[in-house]
Design an enzyme around this catalytic site. Structure first.
Site: not given
Ligand code: GAR
Length: 321
Positions: A15, A17, A92, A94-95, A109, A111, A147
Protein backbone atom coordinates in the site's frame (compact mmCIF):
# COMPACT_ATOMS: atom_id res chain seq x y z
CA UNK A 1 -12.85 25.49 -4.37
CA UNK A 2 -15.16 23.00 -6.10
CA UNK A 3 -16.26 19.93 -4.19
CA UNK A 4 -13.53 17.28 -3.95
CA UNK A 5 -13.81 14.11 -6.03
CA UNK A 6 -14.40 11.05 -3.87
CA UNK A 7 -11.91 8.21 -4.32
CA UNK A 8 -11.91 4.56 -3.27
CA UNK A 9 -8.50 2.88 -3.35
CA UNK A 10 -8.14 -0.88 -3.76
CA UNK A 11 -4.99 -2.53 -2.42
CA UNK A 12 -3.77 -6.06 -1.92
CA UNK A 13 -0.51 -5.59 -0.06
CA UNK A 14 2.03 -3.02 1.10
CA UNK A 15 0.00 0.00 0.00
CA UNK A 16 2.81 2.48 -0.55
CA UNK A 17 1.03 4.05 -3.53
CA UNK A 18 -2.08 4.27 -1.41
CA UNK A 19 -0.04 6.09 1.25
CA UNK A 20 1.26 8.53 -1.38
CA UNK A 21 -2.33 9.28 -2.43
CA UNK A 22 -3.53 9.60 1.18
CA UNK A 23 -0.79 12.09 2.02
CA UNK A 24 -1.32 14.05 -1.20
CA UNK A 25 -5.03 14.29 -0.36
CA UNK A 26 -4.20 16.02 2.93
CA UNK A 27 -3.17 19.17 1.13
CA UNK A 28 -6.09 21.62 1.15
CA UNK A 29 -5.79 22.35 -2.56
CA UNK A 30 -5.88 18.66 -3.53
CA UNK A 31 -8.97 18.13 -5.73
CA UNK A 32 -9.76 14.66 -4.31
CA UNK A 33 -10.39 12.98 -0.98
CA UNK A 34 -10.00 9.31 -0.07
CA UNK A 35 -13.32 7.96 1.19
CA UNK A 36 -12.44 4.26 1.30
CA UNK A 37 -9.50 1.86 1.20
CA UNK A 38 -10.65 -1.67 0.37
CA UNK A 39 -8.83 -4.94 -0.02
CA UNK A 40 -9.27 -8.60 -0.88
CA UNK A 41 -6.83 -9.31 1.95
CA UNK A 42 -7.79 -8.42 5.53
CA UNK A 43 -4.11 -8.60 6.50
CA UNK A 44 -2.93 -6.09 3.90
CA UNK A 45 -0.56 -3.64 5.66
CA UNK A 46 -2.14 -0.87 3.58
CA UNK A 47 -5.41 -1.28 5.50
CA UNK A 48 -3.74 -0.64 8.86
CA UNK A 49 -2.13 2.47 7.50
CA UNK A 50 -5.48 3.74 6.23
CA UNK A 51 -7.17 3.02 9.57
CA UNK A 52 -4.48 4.99 11.38
CA UNK A 53 -5.27 7.90 9.06
CA UNK A 54 -8.99 7.66 9.95
CA UNK A 55 -10.01 6.48 6.51
CA UNK A 56 -12.87 3.99 6.23
CA UNK A 57 -11.65 0.51 5.30
CA UNK A 58 -13.27 -2.62 3.97
CA UNK A 59 -11.86 -6.11 3.46
CA UNK A 60 -13.36 -9.23 2.00
CA UNK A 61 -11.38 -12.28 0.95
CA UNK A 62 -11.88 -13.62 -2.55
CA UNK A 63 -11.38 -17.18 -1.36
CA UNK A 64 -14.22 -19.54 -2.17
CA UNK A 65 -15.94 -16.92 -4.33
CA UNK A 66 -16.16 -16.61 -8.10
CA UNK A 67 -14.50 -13.54 -9.59
CA UNK A 68 -17.94 -12.02 -10.26
CA UNK A 69 -19.17 -12.68 -6.71
CA UNK A 70 -16.12 -11.10 -5.13
CA UNK A 71 -16.15 -8.09 -7.47
CA UNK A 72 -19.83 -7.53 -6.66
CA UNK A 73 -19.03 -7.37 -2.94
CA UNK A 74 -16.23 -4.88 -3.58
CA UNK A 75 -18.44 -2.85 -5.93
CA UNK A 76 -21.21 -2.59 -3.33
CA UNK A 77 -18.75 -1.42 -0.68
CA UNK A 78 -17.36 1.20 -3.07
CA UNK A 79 -20.82 2.49 -3.99
CA UNK A 80 -21.76 2.58 -0.31
CA UNK A 81 -18.72 4.78 0.41
CA UNK A 82 -19.98 7.36 -2.09
CA UNK A 83 -16.82 7.07 -4.21
CA UNK A 84 -16.95 8.44 -7.75
CA UNK A 85 -13.61 6.93 -8.82
CA UNK A 86 -11.83 3.67 -8.15
CA UNK A 87 -8.06 3.80 -7.93
CA UNK A 88 -6.14 0.52 -8.05
CA UNK A 89 -2.89 0.65 -6.12
CA UNK A 90 -1.24 -2.75 -6.18
CA UNK A 91 -4.59 -4.54 -6.30
CA UNK A 92 -3.39 -7.90 -7.52
CA UNK A 93 -6.67 -9.25 -8.81
CA UNK A 94 -7.83 -9.61 -12.38
CA UNK A 95 -11.19 -7.86 -12.51
CA UNK A 96 -14.34 -9.26 -14.09
CA UNK A 97 -15.58 -7.49 -17.22
CA UNK A 98 -18.82 -6.63 -15.40
CA UNK A 99 -16.95 -4.74 -12.68
CA UNK A 100 -14.73 -2.90 -15.17
CA UNK A 101 -17.74 -1.88 -17.23
CA UNK A 102 -19.42 -0.36 -14.19
CA UNK A 103 -16.42 1.96 -13.72
CA UNK A 104 -15.60 2.85 -17.32
CA UNK A 105 -13.52 6.07 -17.40
CA UNK A 106 -13.68 6.16 -13.61
CA UNK A 107 -11.10 3.51 -12.70
CA UNK A 108 -7.34 4.10 -12.81
CA UNK A 109 -4.38 1.80 -12.30
CA UNK A 110 -0.64 2.20 -11.87
CA UNK A 111 1.70 -0.25 -13.49
CA UNK A 112 5.50 -0.48 -13.14
CA UNK A 113 6.48 -0.31 -16.81
CA UNK A 114 6.30 2.08 -19.72
CA UNK A 115 3.10 0.67 -21.21
CA UNK A 116 2.38 -0.76 -23.70
CA UNK A 117 5.67 -2.53 -22.85
CA UNK A 118 5.66 -5.30 -20.24
CA UNK A 119 2.12 -5.87 -19.15
CA UNK A 120 1.63 -8.37 -16.32
CA UNK A 121 4.32 -9.38 -13.82
CA UNK A 122 8.15 -9.28 -13.61
CA UNK A 123 8.27 -5.99 -15.46
CA UNK A 124 11.65 -4.95 -14.03
CA UNK A 125 13.54 -8.14 -14.92
CA UNK A 126 11.98 -8.20 -18.36
CA UNK A 127 13.14 -4.62 -19.04
CA UNK A 128 16.67 -5.46 -17.83
CA UNK A 129 16.80 -8.72 -19.83
CA UNK A 130 15.69 -6.88 -22.97
CA UNK A 131 18.70 -4.53 -22.59
CA UNK A 132 16.45 -1.47 -22.22
CA UNK A 133 18.13 1.70 -21.00
CA UNK A 134 14.93 3.13 -19.54
CA UNK A 135 12.09 1.62 -17.58
CA UNK A 136 9.37 3.47 -15.69
CA UNK A 137 5.77 3.54 -14.59
CA UNK A 138 2.42 4.35 -16.17
CA UNK A 139 -0.97 5.46 -14.90
CA UNK A 140 -3.77 4.32 -17.16
CA UNK A 141 -7.54 3.97 -17.34
CA UNK A 142 -8.68 0.42 -16.71
CA UNK A 143 -10.33 -1.49 -19.54
CA UNK A 144 -11.22 -5.14 -19.78
CA UNK A 145 -7.75 -5.96 -21.18
CA UNK A 146 -5.05 -6.50 -18.53
CA UNK A 147 -2.78 -3.45 -18.00
CA UNK A 148 -4.26 -1.86 -21.09
CA UNK A 149 -6.41 1.22 -21.56
CA UNK A 150 -5.46 4.79 -22.41
CA UNK A 151 -2.27 5.93 -20.70
CA UNK A 152 -2.82 9.13 -18.70
CA UNK A 153 0.81 9.70 -17.70
CA UNK A 154 4.22 8.08 -17.47
CA UNK A 155 7.57 8.66 -15.80
CA UNK A 156 10.76 7.28 -17.30
CA UNK A 157 13.40 5.88 -14.94
CA UNK A 158 16.92 5.20 -16.26
CA UNK A 159 18.22 1.65 -15.89
CA UNK A 160 21.74 1.65 -14.43
CA UNK A 161 24.37 -0.80 -15.72
CA UNK A 162 24.51 -2.67 -12.39
CA UNK A 163 20.75 -2.64 -11.74
CA UNK A 164 18.96 -5.74 -10.59
CA UNK A 165 15.16 -6.03 -10.48
CA UNK A 166 15.00 -5.01 -6.81
CA UNK A 167 17.10 -1.87 -7.15
CA UNK A 168 15.23 -0.84 -10.27
CA UNK A 169 11.86 -1.52 -8.60
CA UNK A 170 12.73 0.67 -5.63
CA UNK A 171 13.57 3.63 -7.88
CA UNK A 172 10.49 3.12 -10.02
CA UNK A 173 8.43 3.10 -6.82
CA UNK A 174 9.72 6.60 -5.97
CA UNK A 175 8.54 7.72 -9.40
CA UNK A 176 5.17 5.99 -8.89
CA UNK A 177 4.56 7.87 -5.65
CA UNK A 178 4.96 11.17 -7.44
CA UNK A 179 3.18 10.27 -10.65
CA UNK A 180 -0.03 8.78 -9.24
CA UNK A 181 -1.20 11.72 -7.07
CA UNK A 182 -0.37 14.17 -9.85
CA UNK A 183 -2.19 12.28 -12.61
CA UNK A 184 -5.20 11.56 -10.42
CA UNK A 185 -5.51 15.28 -9.59
CA UNK A 186 -5.32 16.14 -13.27
CA UNK A 187 -7.84 13.47 -14.21
CA UNK A 188 -10.53 14.40 -11.69
CA UNK A 189 -10.31 18.06 -12.71
CA UNK A 190 -10.22 17.37 -16.46
CA UNK A 191 -13.75 18.71 -16.91
CA UNK A 192 -12.51 22.16 -15.94
CA UNK A 193 -9.58 21.99 -18.36
CA UNK A 194 -10.33 24.08 -21.47
CA UNK A 195 -8.20 21.81 -23.70
CA UNK A 196 -10.21 18.74 -22.65
CA UNK A 197 -13.51 20.59 -23.11
CA UNK A 198 -12.46 21.85 -26.55
CA UNK A 199 -11.69 18.30 -27.69
CA UNK A 200 -15.11 17.07 -26.63
CA UNK A 201 -16.83 19.90 -28.54
CA UNK A 202 -14.58 19.32 -31.54
CA UNK A 203 -15.42 15.59 -31.70
CA UNK A 204 -19.14 16.36 -31.69
CA UNK A 205 -18.97 19.26 -34.15
CA UNK A 206 -16.85 17.36 -36.66
CA UNK A 207 -19.14 14.31 -36.40
CA UNK A 208 -21.82 16.32 -38.24
CA UNK A 209 -22.04 16.09 -42.03
CA UNK A 210 -19.66 18.18 -44.15
CA UNK A 211 -18.10 20.14 -41.35
CA UNK A 212 -14.63 21.54 -40.85
CA UNK A 213 -12.84 23.62 -38.27
CA UNK A 214 -11.60 27.14 -38.85
CA UNK A 215 -10.30 29.72 -36.42
CA UNK A 216 -12.12 32.99 -36.11
CA UNK A 217 -10.55 35.86 -34.17
CA UNK A 218 -8.34 33.35 -32.35
CA UNK A 219 -11.20 31.01 -31.37
CA UNK A 220 -11.86 27.58 -32.85
CA UNK A 221 -15.05 27.54 -34.89
CA UNK A 222 -16.88 24.95 -36.96
CA UNK A 223 -18.44 25.45 -40.36
CA UNK A 224 -20.74 23.43 -42.56
CA UNK A 225 -20.37 23.35 -46.33
CA UNK A 226 -17.30 23.69 -48.48
CA UNK A 227 -14.02 25.25 -47.30
CA UNK A 228 -14.80 28.20 -49.57
CA UNK A 229 -18.46 28.94 -48.93
CA UNK A 230 -19.04 27.15 -45.59
CA UNK A 231 -20.94 28.88 -42.78
CA UNK A 232 -20.15 28.89 -39.08
CA UNK A 233 -22.56 27.02 -36.81
CA UNK A 234 -20.48 27.00 -33.60
CA UNK A 235 -17.59 28.71 -31.85
CA UNK A 236 -15.60 27.68 -28.80
CA UNK A 237 -15.00 30.63 -26.57
CA UNK A 238 -12.39 31.03 -23.95
CA UNK A 239 -12.22 34.65 -22.98
CA UNK A 240 -13.65 35.57 -26.38
CA UNK A 241 -14.34 39.30 -26.59
CA UNK A 242 -13.57 39.62 -22.91
CA UNK A 243 -15.84 36.77 -21.72
CA UNK A 244 -14.32 35.00 -18.70
CA UNK A 245 -16.17 31.75 -19.12
CA UNK A 246 -15.42 28.71 -21.30
CA UNK A 247 -18.44 28.39 -23.53
CA UNK A 248 -19.93 27.17 -26.74
CA UNK A 249 -21.66 29.61 -29.06
CA UNK A 250 -24.49 28.23 -31.18
CA UNK A 251 -27.26 29.79 -33.21
CA UNK A 252 -30.82 30.08 -31.97
CA UNK A 253 -33.87 30.95 -34.04
CA UNK A 254 -33.50 34.55 -32.87
CA UNK A 255 -33.50 37.02 -30.00
CA UNK A 256 -36.79 35.71 -28.50
CA UNK A 257 -35.45 32.19 -28.11
CA UNK A 258 -32.18 33.56 -26.78
CA UNK A 259 -33.99 35.60 -24.11
CA UNK A 260 -36.22 32.66 -23.14
CA UNK A 261 -33.22 30.36 -22.67
CA UNK A 262 -31.37 32.81 -20.45
CA UNK A 263 -34.54 33.39 -18.46
CA UNK A 264 -35.09 29.65 -17.95
CA UNK A 265 -31.52 28.72 -17.00
CA UNK A 266 -29.20 31.68 -16.35
CA UNK A 267 -26.54 29.39 -14.83
CA UNK A 268 -26.17 27.58 -18.14
CA UNK A 269 -26.89 30.21 -20.80
CA UNK A 270 -25.73 33.75 -21.38
CA UNK A 271 -25.82 36.24 -24.24
CA UNK A 272 -22.36 36.38 -25.77
CA UNK A 273 -20.87 39.76 -26.49
CA UNK A 274 -20.83 40.72 -30.16
CA UNK A 275 -22.54 37.53 -31.43
CA UNK A 276 -25.40 37.91 -28.97
CA UNK A 277 -26.98 40.67 -31.04
CA UNK A 278 -27.60 38.30 -33.91
CA UNK A 279 -29.31 35.68 -31.78
CA UNK A 280 -26.41 33.42 -30.90
CA UNK A 281 -26.47 31.89 -27.44
CA UNK A 282 -23.53 30.93 -25.25
CA UNK A 283 -23.61 27.72 -23.21
CA UNK A 284 -21.24 27.47 -20.25
CA UNK A 285 -18.98 24.42 -20.53
CA UNK A 286 -16.90 24.70 -17.38
CA UNK A 287 -19.58 24.05 -14.81
CA UNK A 288 -18.30 20.48 -14.25
CA UNK A 289 -21.85 19.27 -14.96
CA UNK A 290 -21.94 19.46 -18.73
CA UNK A 291 -24.50 17.21 -20.37
CA UNK A 292 -22.62 16.26 -23.53
CA UNK A 293 -25.68 14.80 -25.26
CA UNK A 294 -27.36 18.16 -24.80
CA UNK A 295 -24.32 19.86 -26.34
CA UNK A 296 -24.46 17.46 -29.30
CA UNK A 297 -28.18 18.32 -29.75
CA UNK A 298 -27.37 22.04 -29.74
CA UNK A 299 -24.59 21.60 -32.29
CA UNK A 300 -26.97 19.70 -34.54
CA UNK A 301 -29.74 22.31 -34.19
CA UNK A 302 -27.32 25.10 -34.99
CA UNK A 303 -25.81 23.11 -37.87
CA UNK A 304 -29.33 22.70 -39.34
CA UNK A 305 -29.94 26.45 -39.24
CA UNK A 306 -27.02 27.18 -41.57
CA UNK A 307 -26.49 23.92 -43.48
CA UNK A 308 -27.20 23.95 -47.24
CA UNK A 309 -30.69 22.69 -48.04
CA UNK A 310 -29.31 19.70 -49.96
CA UNK A 311 -27.83 18.37 -46.67
CA UNK A 312 -30.84 18.96 -44.42
CA UNK A 313 -33.16 17.54 -47.09
CA UNK A 314 -31.08 14.36 -47.26
CA UNK A 315 -31.33 13.93 -43.49
CA UNK A 316 -35.09 14.62 -43.45
CA UNK A 317 -35.64 12.00 -46.10
CA UNK A 318 -33.49 9.48 -44.23
CA UNK A 319 -35.42 10.26 -41.01
CA UNK A 320 -38.69 9.22 -42.65
CA UNK A 321 -37.50 5.63 -42.90
C1 GAR B 1 3.45 -1.08 -7.44
O1 GAR B 1 4.78 -1.13 -7.90
C2 GAR B 1 2.50 -1.11 -8.61
O2 GAR B 1 2.98 -0.42 -9.74
C3 GAR B 1 2.38 -2.58 -8.89
O3 GAR B 1 2.34 -3.17 -7.62
C4 GAR B 1 3.08 -2.38 -6.71
C5 GAR B 1 2.23 -2.12 -5.50
O4 GAR B 1 2.98 -1.51 -4.47
N1 GAR B 1 1.20 -2.86 -9.67
C6 GAR B 1 1.15 -3.77 -10.66
O5 GAR B 1 2.06 -4.49 -10.95
C7 GAR B 1 -0.20 -3.82 -11.39
N2 GAR B 1 -0.11 -4.61 -12.56
P1 GAR B 1 2.26 -0.77 -3.28
O6 GAR B 1 1.27 -1.74 -2.68
O7 GAR B 1 3.35 -0.43 -2.32
O8 GAR B 1 1.59 0.45 -3.85
Amino acid sequence: MAEKAKIAILVSGRGSNMAALVYAAKSTDCPYEIVLVASNNAEAPGLKLAEAEDIATFAHSHQGLSREEHDKIMHDAIVHSGAEYVVLAGYMRILSDGFVEKWVNRMLNIHPSLLPKYRGLDTYQRAIDAGDTVAGCSVHLVTTELDDGPVLGQTEVAILPDDDAERLASRILIAEHQLYPKILAKYVTREADPAWILNRVRERALALTETHERESFGSPGWRVGSEKTGKYFAYFTQKLHGEASVGLLVKTSGLDEQAALIDADPDLYYAPKFYGKSGWIAIRLNTGRTDWDHIADWLYKSWRLVAPKRLTKMIDIADQF
